[in-house]
Design a protein around this motif. Structure first.
Motif, short mmCIF file in Angstrom:
data_model
loop_
_atom_site.label_atom_id
_atom_site.label_comp_id
_atom_site.label_asym_id
_atom_site.label_seq_id
_atom_site.Cartn_x
_atom_site.Cartn_y
_atom_site.Cartn_z
N ILE A 286 -0.04 -1.05 0.01
CA ILE A 286 0.45 -0.51 -0.03
C ILE A 286 1.00 1.22 0.31
CG2 ILE A 286 -1.62 1.42 1.44
CD1 ILE A 286 -3.10 -0.57 0.20
N LEU B 248 -8.75 4.84 -1.10
CA LEU B 248 -8.99 4.17 -1.23
C LEU B 248 -10.33 3.90 0.29
CD1 LEU B 248 -5.06 2.95 -0.18
CD2 LEU B 248 -6.63 1.25 -1.49
N ALA C 37 -12.44 3.00 3.18
CA ALA C 37 -11.14 2.87 4.97
C ALA C 37 -12.90 3.02 5.49
CB ALA C 37 -11.07 4.11 5.08
N PHE D 21 -8.70 8.23 1.76
CA PHE D 21 -9.45 7.21 2.65
C PHE D 21 -10.76 7.92 2.87
CE2 PHE D 21 -5.49 6.04 4.11
CZ PHE D 21 -5.13 4.87 3.83
N SER E 19 -16.50 3.20 2.69
CA SER E 19 -16.57 2.30 1.96
C SER E 19 -18.50 2.77 0.62
CB SER E 19 -16.78 1.04 2.48
OG SER E 19 -17.55 0.61 3.59
N HIS F 240 -5.90 -0.60 -9.00
CA HIS F 240 -6.45 -1.19 -7.30
C HIS F 240 -7.25 -2.49 -7.61
CE1 HIS F 240 -10.63 -1.47 -5.15
NE2 HIS F 240 -10.27 -0.63 -4.32
N ALA G 176 -4.23 -3.45 -4.61
CA ALA G 176 -4.96 -3.04 -3.98
C ALA G 176 -5.97 -4.01 -3.14
CB ALA G 176 -4.59 -1.59 -3.77
N ALA G 177 -6.95 -4.02 -3.75
CA ALA G 177 -8.10 -4.91 -3.33
C ALA G 177 -7.50 -6.37 -2.73
CB ALA G 177 -9.09 -5.27 -4.11
N TYR H 105 -5.54 -5.75 0.10
CA TYR H 105 -5.87 -5.01 1.30
C TYR H 105 -7.12 -4.83 1.83
CZ TYR H 105 -0.92 -6.90 -0.22
OH TYR H 105 -0.23 -7.65 -0.86
N THR H 106 -7.77 -4.18 0.62
CA THR H 106 -8.79 -2.84 1.54
C THR H 106 -9.66 -3.84 3.12
OG1 THR H 106 -9.94 -3.78 0.03
CG2 THR H 106 -8.64 -1.63 -0.88
N LEU I 16 -8.47 -2.59 5.94
CA LEU I 16 -8.72 -0.77 6.32
C LEU I 16 -10.21 -0.76 6.87
CD1 LEU I 16 -7.39 0.81 3.41
CD2 LEU I 16 -6.01 0.17 4.84
#
Length: 356
Positions: free
Chosen positions: A192, A204, A206, A266, A269, A285, A289-290, A292-293, A296
């Protein structure tokens, strides 16, 4: 003590092997392909591949946790088996997670039972799954955000039902050491940092109040060694190896800004729609990134390991700055606004680029 460590070439495995040998234990390091053990400081551990280890020695054995007997024709005599081998990629195929993380644990249990040895099983604090709030070291969630978490929960169930003396250690997100932020491998949350610094990702999702439990690797090592030293008193329990305090998601944003590495946005969601992102960012993403999201969007509060395990050092803003500073010094992360991928030219990254 005679100790067999599976996953000995991994981040936790190699560092633990070196520390066990330094304490005078006779260590057999089980590896799959890699014959070189590198500790968290980047040092190659002295080892050999013949005979049995004497006190303070490291002997490498090649095996495969997917196979009965851990793939060893003749397992060595041992007093303790530390099972650290695991596939940790969040996007790993289900069959691979089942073969390594679940069946591999079954095979480790069998080897320990045959040897009359104790078992220290290394799991993850995030077997809590999607559950938030105060989380005891024995809690297991009902829903999981990825196959990795589910496979580790299944492996824990095997250990508890094994009938052999065991302790389950549950580290959270293992990152750099407390003093300098040193880490041998840049995984999980570091991706990230990299995506944000290189302007691959700017937005992202969060949740309000979300935290990440980032734990220094040296605290994890101290906890594992304490478990081994006090094994009889801890047998049959699970112990968290987690941060002194979890890191609020906004603290990551502030640390990135202090380091001059970009300021991520951030957003709740409910207001985050990947389809609305520019094409280049959308691809990054989806591919990286997706993974790990989900971390968050949660706020688990893990119960500390407690005595006789040591307390964790302060996991404050100064330590977070040291983590990022080390990643910059090592060249893994840099402020590279020129590297932002235009929507017209972004290529979908290979899956191997985004594994934790």
């Amino acid at each position: 003590m005679r100790v067999l460590v599976t996953g000995a070439a991994g981040l936790i495995g190699a560092e633990l092997v070196g520390r066990l040998a330094a304490q005078g234990h006779a260590v057999t390091a089980l590896v799959h392909r890699n014959s070189m053990l590198i500790d968290n400081g980047g040092r190659v551990l002295p080892s050999r591949e013949d005979a049995l280890p004497a006190a303070g020695d490291i002997v490498i054995r090649h095996g495969d946790v997917r196979l009965p007997g851990l793939g060893l024709a003749t397992p060595p005599p041992i007093d303790l088996l530390v099972h650290a081998a695991a596939v940790t990629s969040f996007d790993a195929p289900r069959a691979m997670l089942e073969a390594v993380n679940v069946s591999g644990t079954h095979h480790a249990i069998d080897v320990a039972r045959t040897a009359g040895a104790r078992l220290l099983h290394i799991s993850t604090a995030y077997v809590c799954g999607t559950d938030d709030g105060p989380t005891s070291a024995s809690h297991i969630g009902r829903r999981f955000t990825n196959g990795y978490e589910a496979s580790k929960a299944a492996a824990e169930a095997l250990v508890r039902a094994s009938g052999i003396p065991f302790v389950i250690a549950r580290p959270s997100v293992v990152v750099g050491d407390w003093a300098e932020g040193q880490i041998a491998r840049f995984e999980n949350i570091y991706m990230i940092f990299k995506l944000i610094a290189e302007r691959r990702i700017r937005m992202l999702p969060a949740a309000e109040g979300a935290t990440l439990d980032l734990v220094p690797i040296d605290h994890v090592m101290a906890g594992l060694l304490a478990i081994i030293a006090h094994f009889p008193a801890l047998a049959g329990t699970s112990r968290h190896l987690v941060a002194a305090t979890p890191t609020p998601v906004p603290a990551i944003r502030a640390a990135m800004a202090r380091a001059g590495l970009g300021i991520p946005e951030f957003v709740p969601s409910a207001h985050f729609d990947p389809a609305s992102l520019p094409a280049g960012e959308r691809r990054w993403h989806a591919a990286a990134a997706a993974l790990y999201t989900a971390y968050l969007l949660r706020n688990p509060r893990f119960e500390p390991g407690g005595p006789p395990l040591p307390a964790c050092q302060p996991t404050d803003d100064a330590w977070l700055d040291r983590l990022i500073a080390h990643a910059v010094r090592a060249g893994f992360v840099s402020a590279r606004p020129d590297k932002g991928v235009p929507a017209s030219s972004a290529a979908t990254p290979a899956p191997s680029e985004c594994r934790p």
